[in-house]
Design a protein around this motif. Structure first.
Motif, PDB file in Angstrom:
ATOM      1  N   GLU A 106       0.701  -1.242  -0.104  1.00  0.00           N
ATOM      2  CA  GLU A 106      -0.040  -0.107   0.052  1.00  0.00           C
ATOM      3  C   GLU A 106       0.863   1.276   0.067  1.00  0.00           C
TER       4      GLU A 106
ATOM      5  N   GLU B 186       1.817   1.908  -3.535  1.00  0.00           N
ATOM      6  CA  GLU B 186       0.464   2.299  -4.160  1.00  0.00           C
ATOM      7  C   GLU B 186       0.458   4.147  -3.829  1.00  0.00           C
ATOM      8  N   VAL B 187       0.761   4.260  -2.578  1.00  0.00           N
ATOM      9  CA  VAL B 187       0.709   5.907  -2.294  1.00  0.00           C
ATOM     10  C   VAL B 187       1.785   6.601  -3.091  1.00  0.00           C
ATOM     11  N   TRP B 188       2.731   5.951  -3.088  1.00  0.00           N
ATOM     12  CA  TRP B 188       4.082   6.414  -3.852  1.00  0.00           C
ATOM     13  C   TRP B 188       3.639   6.548  -5.264  1.00  0.00           C
ATOM     14  N   ALA B 189       2.913   5.524  -6.024  1.00  0.00           N
ATOM     15  CA  ALA B 189       2.702   5.560  -7.380  1.00  0.00           C
ATOM     16  C   ALA B 189       1.637   6.649  -7.683  1.00  0.00           C
ATOM     17  N   GLU B 190       0.916   6.716  -6.943  1.00  0.00           N
ATOM     18  CA  GLU B 190      -0.558   7.886  -6.908  1.00  0.00           C
ATOM     19  C   GLU B 190       0.360   9.402  -6.891  1.00  0.00           C
ATOM     20  N   LYS B 191       1.284   9.569  -6.264  1.00  0.00           N
ATOM     21  CA  LYS B 191       1.977  10.827  -6.178  1.00  0.00           C
ATOM     22  C   LYS B 191       3.020  10.821  -7.207  1.00  0.00           C
TER      23      LYS B 191
END
Length: 106
Positions: free
Chosen positions: A96, A99-104
């Motif tokens: 997760e 995923e946070v890194w990818a969104e940013k």
């Protein structure tokens, strides 16, 4: 000397984890199962570009690693559900952060 042996073991475990996660589809399968148990067809619907053959292969690998549990439900009709083990849930929580890194950043 003891510190070097410990460091080698840590590197070996990290390498092993990247070997598992580096395989195509592994992260997405774990992501799909974080929501709860799913049947094979539900996982395939969640990841439409993933072929049945490849999904079957990846599920077997995840089972062998102790990340996914295969549960045959004997009700009529008989069906199979897949869920994450405790080990799998912990891995999913770690992913997760990715995923946070990818969104940013992506």
């Amino acid at each position: 000397m003891s510190e070097t042996i410990h460091q080698d073991k840590v590197c070996e475990k990290i390498e092993q984890s990247y070997h598992i996660l580096g395989k195509k589809w592994m992260g997405l399968i774990i992501h799909a199962l974080m929501e709860g148990p799913k049947r094979f067809s539900e996982i395939q619907t969640f990841i439409p570009d993933l072929s049945k053959r490849m999904l079957n292969e990846r599920m077997k690998e995840l089972e062998e690693c102790g990340i996914v549990l295969r549960n045959v439900i004997t009700d009529r009709p008989v069906r199979t559900e897949y869920s994450l083990t405790k080990k799998g849930h912990e891995l999913g929580r770690a992913l997760e952060a990715v995923e946070v890194w990818a969104e940013k950043w992506l």
